[in-house]
Enzyme design. Structure first.
Site, PDB file in Angstrom:
ATOM      1  CD  GLU A 183      28.904  38.804  49.142  1.00 53.57           C
ATOM      2  OE1 GLU A 183      29.013  38.988  50.372  1.00 53.57           O
ATOM      3  OE2 GLU A 183      29.793  38.265  48.458  1.00 53.57           O
TER       4      GLU A 183
ATOM      5  NE  ARG B  98      38.601  36.845  52.257  1.00 47.60           N
ATOM      6  CZ  ARG B  98      37.523  37.209  51.570  1.00 47.60           C
ATOM      7  NH1 ARG B  98      36.345  36.668  51.848  1.00 47.60           N
ATOM      8  NH2 ARG B  98      37.610  38.100  50.602  1.00 47.60           N
TER       9      ARG B  98
ATOM     10  NE  ARG C 208      36.327  35.656  47.905  1.00 48.10           N
ATOM     11  CZ  ARG C 208      35.874  35.481  46.669  1.00 48.10           C
ATOM     12  NH1 ARG C 208      36.163  34.350  46.021  1.00 48.10           N
ATOM     13  NH2 ARG C 208      35.147  36.394  46.076  1.00 48.10           N
TER      14      ARG C 208
END
Length: 263
Positions: free
Chosen positions: A139, A179, A131
């Site tokens: 999004e 992540r 990330r």
């Protein structure tokens, strides 16, 4: 003339008889301790042992390939970086990295067994989900939720910028989605670029707005200044009308609240 006494022993022979006797078994089982303390034995042994220990530590710390985020030891965060190739960009602010420690010096890209990276299904459980720290991109459509404006453009931008390229990720922590949050650098035309900064500069992301868990490294002030510059130039997601703008953080909050009300 007296008789010679041949049965008598000379003084030398009598003296020799006082020496302790040894058997072949004693000689075979004897330990030559002097051999182990001889500098010609001790010094090479110390050098060999030291070389093995240092090599093992070097391999474990810098040359051992990490297949997934779960395998990263806590001591690595904020102290180490990960070098590898971006194999997939699935969202506009994160991607999958195939770790290639040591890069070309360690044989990646040319040595047998490392000349070509795995592809497709062969990459399963072999990449680290990264990330990008400090930024939040529009999004995309997930789980029945509609996509935000400029989500497709941001995804296309990131794919063009880092897909199949070698990057270095300076890792900070592992998030709730397993992540690795990291500042990511890539070489573009021989110049190292901070991917997060370039996303902000192009208007393809906002500065990360979460109240808790935000990671910027030492770049928060720079990120905010670059975001303001993109706003003034009306680049990317800032090109629309101000009243129609919804940040990625506001979008996630709104859709999460709407989902709760439906339960």
């Amino acid at each position: 003339m007296g008789w010679l006494d041949f049965s008598s022993k000379s003084k030398k022979e009598e003296k020799d008889d006082t020496r302790p006797s040894f058997t072949w078994g004693d000689n075979l089982n004897a330990t030559d301790w002097q051999h182990y303390t001889d500098p010609r034995t001790v010094i090479p042994t110390i050098l060999l042992t030291t070389t093995i220990l240092v090599s093992t530590r070097l391999y474990r710390s810098y040359l051992r390939r990490i297949p997934e985020a779960a395998y990263i030891r806590p001591g690595f965060f904020r102290k180490r970086s990960l070098f590898g190739t971006v194999t997939r960009v699935g969202d506009a602010d994160n991607f999958h990295l195939f770790h290639t420690p040591g890069g070309r010096l360690a044989g990646w890209g040319w040595m047998p067994g490392r000349k070509k990276l795995p592809e497709g299904k062969d990459l399963k459980n072999k990449t680290i989900h990264v990330r990008i720290a400090g930024v939040d991109a529009p999004e995309g459509a997930h789980f029945g939720k509609p996509a935000q404006p400029f989500s497709a453009e941001a995804l296309a931008w990131l794919r063009e910028y880092i897909q199949n390229r070698r990057v270095r990720a300076y890792i900070y922590k592992r998030d709730q989605y397993d992540r690795v949050v990291a500042t990511v650098w890539v070489r573009r035309f021989l110049v190292r670029k901070d991917v997060g900064k370039e996303m902000l500069r192009a208007g393809m992301a906002t500065v990360y707005e979460a109240k808790m868990g935000a990671e910027f490294g030492d770049f928060e002030a720079q990120y905010r200044a670059i975001e303001e510059e993109a706003k003034k130039k009306k680049l990317g997601m800032w090109s629309g009308k101000k009243k129609d703008y919804e940040s990625p953080r506001d979008y996630k909050t709104r859709t999460a609240n709407a989902a709760k009300m439906l339960k």
